[in-house]
Design a protein around this motif. Sequence first.
Motif, PDB file in Angstrom:
ATOM      1  N   GLY A 261       0.825  -1.204   0.000  1.00  5.21           N
ATOM      2  CA  GLY A 261       0.000   0.000   0.000  1.00  5.21           C
ATOM      3  C   GLY A 261       0.854   1.246   0.000  1.00  5.21           C
ATOM      4  O   GLY A 261       1.832   1.348   0.759  1.00  5.21           O
ATOM      5  N   LYS A 262       0.484   2.202  -0.850  1.00  3.93           N
ATOM      6  CA  LYS A 262       1.174   3.492  -0.918  1.00  3.93           C
ATOM      7  C   LYS A 262       0.157   4.572  -0.522  1.00  3.93           C
ATOM      8  O   LYS A 262      -0.672   4.988  -1.325  1.00  3.93           O
ATOM      9  CB  LYS A 262       1.699   3.747  -2.326  1.00  3.93           C
ATOM     10  N   PRO A 263       0.191   5.021   0.730  1.00  4.01           N
ATOM     11  CA  PRO A 263      -0.818   5.987   1.195  1.00  4.01           C
ATOM     12  C   PRO A 263      -0.533   7.399   0.692  1.00  4.01           C
ATOM     13  O   PRO A 263       0.572   7.916   0.865  1.00  4.01           O
ATOM     14  CB  PRO A 263      -0.691   5.908   2.718  1.00  4.01           C
ATOM     15  N   LYS A 264      -1.527   8.003   0.083  1.00  2.00           N
ATOM     16  CA  LYS A 264      -1.319   9.329  -0.497  1.00  2.00           C
ATOM     17  C   LYS A 264      -0.977  10.375   0.562  1.00  2.00           C
ATOM     18  O   LYS A 264      -0.297  11.354   0.277  1.00  2.00           O
ATOM     19  CB  LYS A 264      -2.566   9.766  -1.272  1.00  2.00           C
ATOM     20  N   SER A 297      -5.561   5.090   0.993  1.00  2.78           N
ATOM     21  CA  SER A 297      -5.736   6.313   1.776  1.00  2.78           C
ATOM     22  C   SER A 297      -5.847   5.983   3.256  1.00  2.78           C
ATOM     23  O   SER A 297      -6.501   4.998   3.635  1.00  2.78           O
ATOM     24  CB  SER A 297      -6.998   7.054   1.316  1.00  2.78           C
ATOM     25  N   LEU A 298      -5.190   6.774   4.060  1.00  2.00           N
ATOM     26  CA  LEU A 298      -5.301   6.716   5.526  1.00  2.00           C
ATOM     27  C   LEU A 298      -5.763   8.104   5.965  1.00  2.00           C
ATOM     28  O   LEU A 298      -4.976   8.933   6.418  1.00  2.00           O
ATOM     29  CB  LEU A 298      -3.952   6.349   6.148  1.00  2.00           C
ATOM     30  N   PRO A 299      -7.049   8.390   5.794  1.00  2.00           N
ATOM     31  CA  PRO A 299      -7.541   9.764   5.863  1.00  2.00           C
ATOM     32  C   PRO A 299      -7.347  10.475   7.190  1.00  2.00           C
ATOM     33  O   PRO A 299      -7.254  11.701   7.219  1.00  2.00           O
ATOM     34  CB  PRO A 299      -9.037   9.619   5.543  1.00  2.00           C
ATOM     35  N   ASN A 300      -7.251   9.729   8.280  1.00  2.00           N
ATOM     36  CA  ASN A 300      -7.114  10.393   9.577  1.00  2.00           C
ATOM     37  C   ASN A 300      -5.659  10.631   9.985  1.00  2.00           C
ATOM     38  O   ASN A 300      -5.393  11.097  11.093  1.00  2.00           O
ATOM     39  CB  ASN A 300      -7.839   9.580  10.655  1.00  2.00           C
ATOM     40  N   THR A 301      -4.741  10.334   9.055  1.00  2.00           N
ATOM     41  CA  THR A 301      -3.322  10.587   9.320  1.00  2.00           C
ATOM     42  C   THR A 301      -3.074  12.058   9.664  1.00  2.00           C
ATOM     43  O   THR A 301      -2.215  12.364  10.499  1.00  2.00           O
ATOM     44  CB  THR A 301      -2.477  10.197   8.091  1.00  2.00           C
ATOM     45  N   VAL A 397       1.180  -5.028   3.266  1.00  2.00           N
ATOM     46  CA  VAL A 397       2.102  -4.167   3.996  1.00  2.00           C
ATOM     47  C   VAL A 397       2.017  -2.769   3.395  1.00  2.00           C
ATOM     48  O   VAL A 397       1.584  -2.612   2.245  1.00  2.00           O
ATOM     49  CB  VAL A 397       3.545  -4.742   3.918  1.00  2.00           C
ATOM     50  N   ILE A 398       2.392  -1.770   4.164  1.00  2.00           N
ATOM     51  CA  ILE A 398       2.347  -0.385   3.706  1.00  2.00           C
ATOM     52  C   ILE A 398       3.772   0.158   3.676  1.00  2.00           C
ATOM     53  O   ILE A 398       4.563  -0.106   4.587  1.00  2.00           O
ATOM     54  CB  ILE A 398       1.456   0.469   4.635  1.00  2.00           C
ATOM     55  N   ALA A 399       4.097   0.920   2.635  1.00  2.00           N
ATOM     56  CA  ALA A 399       5.427   1.523   2.500  1.00  2.00           C
ATOM     57  C   ALA A 399       5.304   3.042   2.435  1.00  2.00           C
ATOM     58  O   ALA A 399       4.460   3.568   1.707  1.00  2.00           O
ATOM     59  CB  ALA A 399       6.136   1.011   1.254  1.00  2.00           C
ATOM     60  N   THR A 400       6.137   3.735   3.204  1.00  2.00           N
ATOM     61  CA  THR A 400       6.120   5.197   3.256  1.00  2.00           C
ATOM     62  C   THR A 400       7.541   5.711   3.486  1.00  2.00           C
ATOM     63  O   THR A 400       8.434   4.939   3.845  1.00  2.00           O
ATOM     64  CB  THR A 400       5.245   5.714   4.423  1.00  2.00           C
ATOM     65  N   PRO A 401       7.766   7.004   3.327  1.00  2.00           N
ATOM     66  CA  PRO A 401       9.006   7.584   3.862  1.00  2.00           C
ATOM     67  C   PRO A 401       8.996   7.463   5.382  1.00  2.00           C
ATOM     68  O   PRO A 401       7.928   7.468   6.000  1.00  2.00           O
ATOM     69  CB  PRO A 401       8.942   9.059   3.428  1.00  2.00           C
ATOM     70  N   THR A 402      10.155   7.330   5.994  1.00  2.00           N
ATOM     71  CA  THR A 402      10.221   7.336   7.458  1.00  2.00           C
ATOM     72  C   THR A 402      10.193   8.759   7.996  1.00  2.00           C
ATOM     73  O   THR A 402       9.501   9.062   8.961  1.00  2.00           O
ATOM     74  CB  THR A 402      11.487   6.631   7.955  1.00  2.00           C
ATOM     75  N   SER A 403      10.951   9.630   7.365  1.00  2.00           N
ATOM     76  CA  SER A 403      11.026  11.039   7.758  1.00  2.00           C
ATOM     77  C   SER A 403      10.837  11.899   6.510  1.00  2.00           C
ATOM     78  O   SER A 403      11.324  11.543   5.438  1.00  2.00           O
ATOM     79  CB  SER A 403      12.385  11.343   8.392  1.00  2.00           C
ATOM     80  N   PRO A 404      10.142  13.039   6.634  1.00  2.00           N
ATOM     81  CA  PRO A 404       9.936  13.890   5.452  1.00  2.00           C
ATOM     82  C   PRO A 404      11.187  14.638   5.015  1.00  2.00           C
ATOM     83  O   PRO A 404      11.233  15.164   3.910  1.00  2.00           O
ATOM     84  CB  PRO A 404       8.855  14.871   5.930  1.00  2.00           C
ATOM     85  N   LEU A 422       6.968  18.038  14.027  1.00  2.00           N
ATOM     86  CA  LEU A 422       6.602  17.573  12.696  1.00  2.00           C
ATOM     87  C   LEU A 422       7.622  16.589  12.118  1.00  2.00           C
ATOM     88  O   LEU A 422       7.357  15.945  11.095  1.00  2.00           O
ATOM     89  CB  LEU A 422       6.419  18.760  11.748  1.00  2.00           C
ATOM     90  N   SER A 423       8.789  16.468  12.760  1.00  2.00           N
ATOM     91  CA  SER A 423       9.792  15.519  12.291  1.00  2.00           C
ATOM     92  C   SER A 423       9.272  14.080  12.339  1.00  2.00           C
ATOM     93  O   SER A 423       9.753  13.214  11.607  1.00  2.00           O
ATOM     94  CB  SER A 423      11.066  15.617  13.155  1.00  2.00           C
ATOM     95  N   ASP A 424       8.290  13.829  13.212  1.00  2.00           N
ATOM     96  CA  ASP A 424       7.759  12.471  13.398  1.00  2.00           C
ATOM     97  C   ASP A 424       6.419  12.276  12.697  1.00  2.00           C
ATOM     98  O   ASP A 424       5.683  11.341  13.015  1.00  2.00           O
ATOM     99  CB  ASP A 424       7.604  12.171  14.888  1.00  2.00           C
ATOM    100  N   ILE A 425       6.113  13.127  11.731  1.00  2.00           N
ATOM    101  CA  ILE A 425       4.788  13.105  11.120  1.00  2.00           C
ATOM    102  C   ILE A 425       4.456  11.769  10.455  1.00  2.00           C
ATOM    103  O   ILE A 425       3.293  11.363  10.406  1.00  2.00           O
ATOM    104  CB  ILE A 425       4.656  14.272  10.107  1.00  2.00           C
ATOM    105  N   PHE A 426       5.469  11.043   9.967  1.00  2.00           N
ATOM    106  CA  PHE A 426       5.216   9.782   9.272  1.00  2.00           C
ATOM    107  C   PHE A 426       5.337   8.548  10.173  1.00  2.00           C
ATOM    108  O   PHE A 426       5.086   7.432   9.711  1.00  2.00           O
ATOM    109  CB  PHE A 426       6.179   9.625   8.091  1.00  2.00           C
ATOM    110  N   THR A 427       5.728   8.735  11.418  1.00  2.00           N
ATOM    111  CA  THR A 427       5.940   7.584  12.302  1.00  2.00           C
ATOM    112  C   THR A 427       4.914   7.480  13.428  1.00  2.00           C
ATOM    113  O   THR A 427       4.650   6.394  13.934  1.00  2.00           O
ATOM    114  CB  THR A 427       7.347   7.629  12.929  1.00  2.00           C
TER     115      THR A 427
END
Length: 492
Positions: A261-264, A297-301, A397-404, A422-427
């Motif tokens: 999964g690639k969450p927008k 989509s993970l809309p509540n992110t 499984v879902i794949a994302t950046p770890t840090s922006p 905001l450094s932890d926005i993706f974790t």
Amino acid sequence: MPFSSLSDIQSRLNNGETTAVEIAQLYLDRIAAFNSTLNAFVHLDADHVLAQAAASDAYRKEHGARALEGLPIAVKDIFCTQDGPTRCCSNILEGFEAPYDAHVITKLKEAGAVLVGKTNMDEFAMGSSNETSAFGPCRNPWDTDRIPGGSSGGSAASVAAALTPAALGTDTGGSIRQPAALTGITGLKPTYGRVSRRGIIAFASSLDQAGPMAGNVKDCAMITAAISGHDAGDATSVSDAPAIDWLAACETQDMKGLKIGKPKEYFVDGMDAAVRQSVEAALQKCEELGAEIIDISLPNTEHAIAAYYVIAPSEASANLSRYDSVRFGHRCDNPEDLLDMYTRSRDEGFGSEVKRRILTGAFTLSSGYYDAYYLKAQKVRTLIQQDFIQAFEQVDVIATPTSPIPAFKLGEKTDDPLTMYLSDIFTIAVNLAGLPGLSQPCGFASNLPVGLQWIGPAWREDTVLAAAAAYEGATDWSNQHPAEFNINGGES
């Protein structure tokens, strides 16, 4: 040799090519040579390390090798250990020595590991840069003018610079995965409840989880296999967690049939362009290995940061109320009365970031505000959990950046806490949902490491490890090391 993996060192020990004492001395020499530059270790007793190694060699000779026999592993200064101070890098715990070992420390000892000192961290694990430590900031081995990430920055830097081949960290909102990403190593946060929290000094009890940081996926699996399992002494330790074959998962060669999964919401404007490019390239490589990339989509992110910074400070406020200077830790000089002792001791002992979170948590839990903030944040947390449950009905499984962004410069964000958060926005969402997450290197941005994050369903660390192992085997990113520290032995 210094950048060898745990499994490589294990093979050499098993073959009789070297001894645990020789391995321990090698890393002690590197710590002596490089720690003054990095400030990765805040406590080290070399004699005790060598004594453990000698005991390991003797055990191997008499009984054979245990799972982690003779392997050096550093420990974040948040785990209680009987043999040395445990301070959480805070002045409030000055002079404190724990009367018992954390459960994971006991498990490491039972597996034959050689524990190498205490590593630097943000005070009470509250921070994303390792700059809130009472011992001063740790530095990133890829650029010593930059942060290594936090809160497990010392553990990350020690592995990245090969001061140890592996280390333990804790992850409350990304504190294993984010520093792993920023220092070019691999870090695994297990499912909440998979690893006992007993003896880990609490930050936010519903979020904290211990996990490994190492040079590759298999090393993380080896350590997690040793430290996981039910602990009757921890009410949050799950007794019926599904068993998995940790090492078998790491033998995966391809990704045929894997749905990723690639969450927008994780590929947004504002993130560093080179970070995005590296992660997109990683996903393309996954497709070449046979995976199917599915947009999800993970809309509540978007609400994760706000929910986390209500829940975590609230729990921190309650957990840190125990530090009253009566039984242990720092106490102010010449208090006028009991209230003065409490007030001045806590004011002197806690740093500014910890105070900020205590005050925030006390406010959100106070009468008249509980429903408006804490209760609402918990409802948002449930929505975030449901987003993941629905997503995993479509993907494995879902794949994302770890840090922006890659590692930023020391002092760059210290005067702006909101930007730091905001450094932890993706974790953060992973912790709120209690899921397993792993970060591994996938490229560089401005000559600084970039991390790829894998997120799995609860208790499916094997799926996360398999995806990460397949990607690692098809690329060379995990074999990249900071040139300044890529020196045999410890000579500088």
